[in-house]
Design a protein around this motif. Structure first.
Motif, mmCIF file in Angstrom:
data_model
loop_
_atom_site.group_PDB
_atom_site.id
_atom_site.type_symbol
_atom_site.label_atom_id
_atom_site.label_comp_id
_atom_site.label_asym_id
_atom_site.label_seq_id
_atom_site.Cartn_x
_atom_site.Cartn_y
_atom_site.Cartn_z
ATOM 1 N N ARG A 51 0.836 -1.206 0.000
ATOM 2 C CA ARG A 51 0.000 0.000 0.000
ATOM 3 C C ARG A 51 0.865 1.250 0.000
ATOM 4 O O ARG A 51 2.014 1.234 0.434
ATOM 5 C CB ARG A 51 -0.899 0.017 1.244
ATOM 6 N N CYS A 63 -5.255 5.768 0.658
ATOM 7 C CA CYS A 63 -4.510 4.520 0.646
ATOM 8 C C CYS A 63 -4.778 3.859 -0.700
ATOM 9 O O CYS A 63 -5.938 3.583 -1.041
ATOM 10 C CB CYS A 63 -4.961 3.613 1.785
ATOM 11 N N LYS A 65 -3.383 0.889 -3.775
ATOM 12 C CA LYS A 65 -2.579 -0.309 -4.032
ATOM 13 C C LYS A 65 -1.305 0.118 -4.740
ATOM 14 O O LYS A 65 -1.358 0.831 -5.738
ATOM 15 C CB LYS A 65 -3.348 -1.308 -4.909
ATOM 16 N N LEU A 72 -7.921 2.039 -2.236
ATOM 17 C CA LEU A 72 -8.387 1.063 -1.249
ATOM 18 C C LEU A 72 -9.296 1.746 -0.234
ATOM 19 O O LEU A 72 -10.319 1.200 0.151
ATOM 20 C CB LEU A 72 -7.198 0.401 -0.556
ATOM 21 N N TRP A 73 -8.907 2.935 0.214
ATOM 22 C CA TRP A 73 -9.748 3.738 1.089
ATOM 23 C C TRP A 73 -9.264 5.181 1.102
ATOM 24 O O TRP A 73 -8.148 5.465 0.681
ATOM 25 C CB TRP A 73 -9.829 3.186 2.503
ATOM 26 N N GLU A 90 0.608 -1.849 11.705
ATOM 27 C CA GLU A 90 -0.630 -1.792 10.917
ATOM 28 C C GLU A 90 -1.505 -0.586 11.254
ATOM 29 O O GLU A 90 -2.714 -0.597 11.022
ATOM 30 C CB GLU A 90 -1.437 -3.088 11.073
ATOM 31 N N ARG A 91 -0.893 0.452 11.805
ATOM 32 C CA ARG A 91 -1.594 1.705 12.104
ATOM 33 C C ARG A 91 -0.932 2.834 11.343
ATOM 34 O O ARG A 91 0.293 2.904 11.249
ATOM 35 C CB ARG A 91 -1.551 2.030 13.598
ATOM 36 N N ASN A 105 -6.472 2.506 11.028
ATOM 37 C CA ASN A 105 -6.144 1.130 10.715
ATOM 38 C C ASN A 105 -5.681 1.076 9.256
ATOM 39 O O ASN A 105 -6.363 1.598 8.366
ATOM 40 C CB ASN A 105 -7.373 0.244 10.917
ATOM 41 N N LEU A 106 -4.529 0.484 8.989
ATOM 42 C CA LEU A 106 -3.971 0.418 7.645
ATOM 43 C C LEU A 106 -4.901 -0.309 6.669
ATOM 44 O O LEU A 106 -4.975 0.045 5.500
ATOM 45 C CB LEU A 106 -2.604 -0.261 7.672
ATOM 46 N N GLU A 107 -5.641 -1.290 7.142
ATOM 47 C CA GLU A 107 -6.516 -2.071 6.264
ATOM 48 C C GLU A 107 -7.843 -1.368 5.972
ATOM 49 O O GLU A 107 -8.376 -1.465 4.871
ATOM 50 C CB GLU A 107 -6.813 -3.436 6.888
ATOM 51 N N THR A 108 -8.401 -0.650 6.959
ATOM 52 C CA THR A 108 -9.772 -0.144 6.835
ATOM 53 C C THR A 108 -9.930 1.358 7.063
ATOM 54 O O THR A 108 -11.027 1.873 6.850
ATOM 55 C CB THR A 108 -10.662 -0.845 7.864
#
Length: 110
Positions: A51, A63, A65, A72-73, A90-91, A105-108
């Motif tokens: 990311r 964020c 890809k 992604l967000w 992951e933050r 949150n890195l994912e969401t």
């Protein structure tokens, strides 16, 4: 263009005053992909695994890809974000000109 660029083994990434986040091939300088934001990107993007985190004058943290620049967000802050982010466990940590320090949150982005 924003300040310095960041790179991985193959590509170079940077934000620009034209509102685009760019990925160029490190060997020959050809455009790999670009991502359009709503305003200038002044801060250096941050690589976080697969990311890329970027922020700018449009009040958003993005964020994308790293492979293709797809979104992604995105997270809306209260005002401009002129600084790069830091990634720990992951933050995503980033300060905004609205006086807040954000932890996403890195994912969401939540």
């Amino acid at each position: 263009m924003a300040g310095a660029t960041v790179s991985d083994l193959k590509n170079v990434y940077f934000g620009s005053a034209d509102g685009y986040l760019y990925c160029l091939n490190k060997q020959d300088g050809t455009l790999v992909w670009s991502f359009k934001t709503e305003d200038s990107l002044k801060a250096n993007p941050t690589i976080a695994g697969d990311r890329l985190i970027a922020s700018g004058l449009d009040h958003f943290v993005y964020c994308v890809k790293i492979s293709d620049g797809s979104l992604l967000w995105k997270f809306k802050t209260g005002f401009e974000v002129d600084c790069s982010s830091t990634i720990v466990d992951e933050r995503v940590y980033i300060g905004g000109e609205d006086g807040f320090f954000y932890c996403l949150n890195l994912e969401t982005a939540r």
